[in-house]
Design a protein around this motif. Structure first.
Motif, PDB file in Angstrom:
ATOM      1  N   ARG A   1       0.816  -1.200   0.000  1.00 34.65           N
ATOM      2  CA  ARG A   1       0.000   0.000   0.000  1.00 34.65           C
ATOM      3  C   ARG A   1       0.862   1.267   0.000  1.00 34.65           C
ATOM      4  NH1 ARG A   1      -2.204  -1.075   4.225  1.00 34.65           N
ATOM      5  NH2 ARG A   1      -4.147  -2.031   3.550  1.00 34.65           N
TER       6      ARG A   1
ATOM      7  N   LEU B   1      -7.065  -3.741   0.087  1.00 37.15           N
ATOM      8  CA  LEU B   1      -6.059  -3.279  -0.856  1.00 37.15           C
ATOM      9  C   LEU B   1      -6.711  -2.941  -2.191  1.00 37.15           C
ATOM     10  CD1 LEU B   1      -3.219  -5.882  -0.198  1.00 37.15           C
ATOM     11  CD2 LEU B   1      -3.155  -3.453   0.392  1.00 37.15           C
ATOM     12  N   ASP B   2      -6.016  -2.175  -2.997  1.00 40.67           N
ATOM     13  CA  ASP B   2      -6.444  -1.913  -4.366  1.00 40.67           C
ATOM     14  C   ASP B   2      -6.492  -3.252  -5.099  1.00 40.67           C
ATOM     15  OD1 ASP B   2      -6.673  -1.300  -7.052  1.00 40.67           O
ATOM     16  OD2 ASP B   2      -5.259   0.382  -6.988  1.00 40.67           O
ATOM     17  N   GLN B   3      -7.687  -3.654  -5.534  1.00 38.88           N
ATOM     18  CA  GLN B   3      -7.861  -4.972  -6.148  1.00 38.88           C
ATOM     19  C   GLN B   3      -7.087  -5.123  -7.451  1.00 38.88           C
ATOM     20  OE1 GLN B   3      -9.748  -7.541  -4.365  1.00 38.88           O
ATOM     21  NE2 GLN B   3      -9.106  -5.887  -2.976  1.00 38.88           N
ATOM     22  N   ASP B   4      -6.722  -4.013  -8.081  1.00 42.33           N
ATOM     23  CA  ASP B   4      -5.909  -4.079  -9.303  1.00 42.33           C
ATOM     24  C   ASP B   4      -4.483  -4.499  -9.012  1.00 42.33           C
ATOM     25  OD1 ASP B   4      -8.034  -3.322 -10.880  1.00 42.33           O
ATOM     26  OD2 ASP B   4      -7.518  -1.182 -10.849  1.00 42.33           O
ATOM     27  N   LEU B   5      -4.086  -4.457  -7.740  1.00 45.10           N
ATOM     28  CA  LEU B   5      -2.707  -4.773  -7.377  1.00 45.10           C
ATOM     29  C   LEU B   5      -2.535  -6.200  -6.863  1.00 45.10           C
ATOM     30  CD1 LEU B   5      -1.591  -1.503  -5.532  1.00 45.10           C
ATOM     31  CD2 LEU B   5      -1.478  -2.042  -7.973  1.00 45.10           C
TER      32      LEU B   5
ATOM     33  N   ALA C   1       1.994  -1.130  -9.068  1.00 42.11           N
ATOM     34  CA  ALA C   1       1.537  -0.728 -10.401  1.00 42.11           C
ATOM     35  C   ALA C   1       2.647  -0.772 -11.443  1.00 42.11           C
ATOM     36  CB  ALA C   1       0.933   0.670 -10.327  1.00 42.11           C
TER      37      ALA C   1
END
Length: 498
Positions: free
Chosen positions: A236, A254-258, A476
């Motif tokens: 994060r 968490l950011d689900q794209d990660l 990312a």
């Protein structure tokens, strides 16, 4: 007993982030080249080394995931043997002859030769204890020119798959000087292990003399972070580029794209001590099995990010469910009558204490009195192996070593298995395990493996509860990190950070 907090508060996130601050090289951030391939890859890993990164231990899989140590053979996605340090092989009865790849050097500059291969294999075959992949296997190796002949006491159709195990990595002669095996500067992979800081960190640099494709990243900086909250916070906050084994309790925030979630050949299993104590009684083992509600564990502890077990082998091996038939149990459930049992497990995987607490409630409802013993894995494994618990909860990889579950079944449930937490010994099961091990690779072997699984389950030596999924975090800017269900790959030659 204190369970992992969920969800992560901002205060906890900040505190966890502090644990990672300054732990990774700055080469991965401000001074990176504009091309995006000049950044070192910062990796946060679950477990610190247990045996000084010796390839003869489970630490071998770290060496494999960092692409620093290599084996004669590698496995494709289907578990089939493919060339690596050996270019080809042939079988003649009990012997397999492997042609060693030309033009390979170890990280210390010495050449890969047939003699070096024999040295590594012999060290593994004569180690005490042996690497798990060699449980029940009497193996010798002999060099002849650029070839190595591996011979087993009995004909073994699985030799190439066995030699793919990271525990049989080939290292330079310097690695074996002294009592411990030291992999620093001794591998053949695209990354050279240059420094190990105990249970804290490790560093690797790109090896420009690699025999294969040049790695895109200049190096890897590894931090061992057993605390799952801290690992999630590292992703994060941007302190880490790749984070392995993110706890399910943190995945949702968490950011689900990660994050990437992949079914894996890992089963969360309750091993029951069949040799002594309460569970020496088969009817009480059956009572424990019937008391367990795995679906509630999947929903409550894993938040649906796991699969309820139908057997020891899960959805990462789709052929298992296709071949499986209902198991006929050897005993009916008896009455616990307040018998006291002690269940052991470990904190390294953050879900384990919660699983233990849930099982405690379920088994107490069924009439058992349940005590829990929860410690770090390094501090509890020896007691578990010695049979000091009535039961032990383990997250167990079922095809990690050879890509073939017969080796796992033998290791865990054969009378002379090297990882027999259930202290289990049964002639019928031994016969089924031997049949599975001796059957040639293919459909017939798979059928024999499922028959062996059924033989184990019939005696309630272990209760499979659920099959886990890999939850891996990639920042990312990460390109082409491996998402490997068998946990052999993580950073490859194609992995880099933008």
């Amino acid at each position: 007993m204190r369970l992992p907090a969920r969800p992560l508060s901002l205060t906890a996130a900040a505190a966890a982030s502090v644990l990672l601050t300054g732990c990774f090289s700055s080469a991965g951030s401000d001074d990176a080249s504009a091309s995006g391939e000049g950044k070192r890859i910062r990796v946060a890993m679950l477990q610190p080394p247990r045996s000084g990164l010796s390839p003869l231990s489970d630490d071998a899989f770290k060496l494999s995931r960092w692409s620093t140590a290599e084996t004669l053979v590698k496995l494709d996605a289907e578990g089939n043997a493919q060339p690596a340090l050996a270019t080809e092989w042939t079988q003649s009865g009990k012997s397999w002859t492997f042609t060693i790849r030309d033009g390979v050097t170890f990280h210390d500059g010495t050449e890969l030769t047939a003699e070096a291969v024999v040295n590594s294999l012999t060290k593994a075959a004569t180690a005490s204890p042996k690497p798990r992949i060699l449980d029940g296997v009497d193996l010798t190796a002999k060099a002849d020119g650029d070839k190595v002949t591996v011979t087993t006491a009995v004909e073994d159709p699985l030799v190439p798959q066995r030699l793919s195990s990271p525990q049989l990595s080939i290292l330079a002669a310097k690695a074996y000087k002294g009592k411990a095996v030291n992999p620093v500067d001794a591998g053949t992979g695209p990354f050279e292990l240059t420094k190990v800081n105990g249970a804290v960190s490790a560093s690797l640099d790109r090896y420009d003399g690699y025999w294969g494709k040049k790695a895109k990243a200049p190096g890897i900086d590894v931090k061992f972070v057993p605390d799952g909250t801290a690992r999630a916070a590292a992703l994060r906050s941007g302190e880490a580029d790749i984070v392995e084994a993110i706890p399910v309790s943190q995945a949702a925030v968490l950011d689900q794209d990660l994050i990437t979630e992949v079914p894996m050949p890992r089963t969360n299993t309750l091993y029951l001590n069949t040799e002594k104590g309460v569970f020496k009684d088969a009817s009480l083992r059956a009572a424990a099995r019937e008391a367990i509600d795995a679906e509630s564990i999947v929903k409550g502890v894993y938040e649906g990010r796991a699969d309820v077990a139908e057997g020891l082998l899960g959805p990462a091996l789709p052929w298992a469910s296709e071949l499986r038939t209902p198991v006929t149990r050897a005993a009916e459930a008896g009455e616990p009558n307040g018998r006291t049992i002690t269940i052991g497990t470990y904190t390294d995987r953050s879900e384990m204490p919660e699983v233990a607490a849930t099982l405690q409630q379920q088994l107490q409802k069924a009439g058992f009195k349940v005590k829990l013993d929860v410690r770090e894995y390094a501090n509890i494994e020896s007691d578990a192996m010695a049979g000091k618990f009535d039961a032990f909860i383990l997250s167990r990889a079922t095809v990690l070593d050879s890509g073939d579950p017969a080796a796992y079944l033998y290791s865990d449930f054969a009378s002379d298995g090297g990882f027999n937490l259930s202290q289990f010994a049964d002639k019928e099961v031994d016969k089924a395990l031997k049949k599975a091990a001796d059957t040639p690779v293919g459909d017939a072997r798979r059928k024999a493996i499922i028959e062996a699984e059924a033989a184990v389950l019939a005696k309630d030596a272990a209760v499979p509860m659920l099959h886990e999924r890999v939850i891996q975090g990639d920042a990312a800017g990460v390109v082409d990190a491996a998402h490997d269900p068998s946990e052999r790959e993580l950073v490859t030659v194609d992995t880099y950070v933008k």
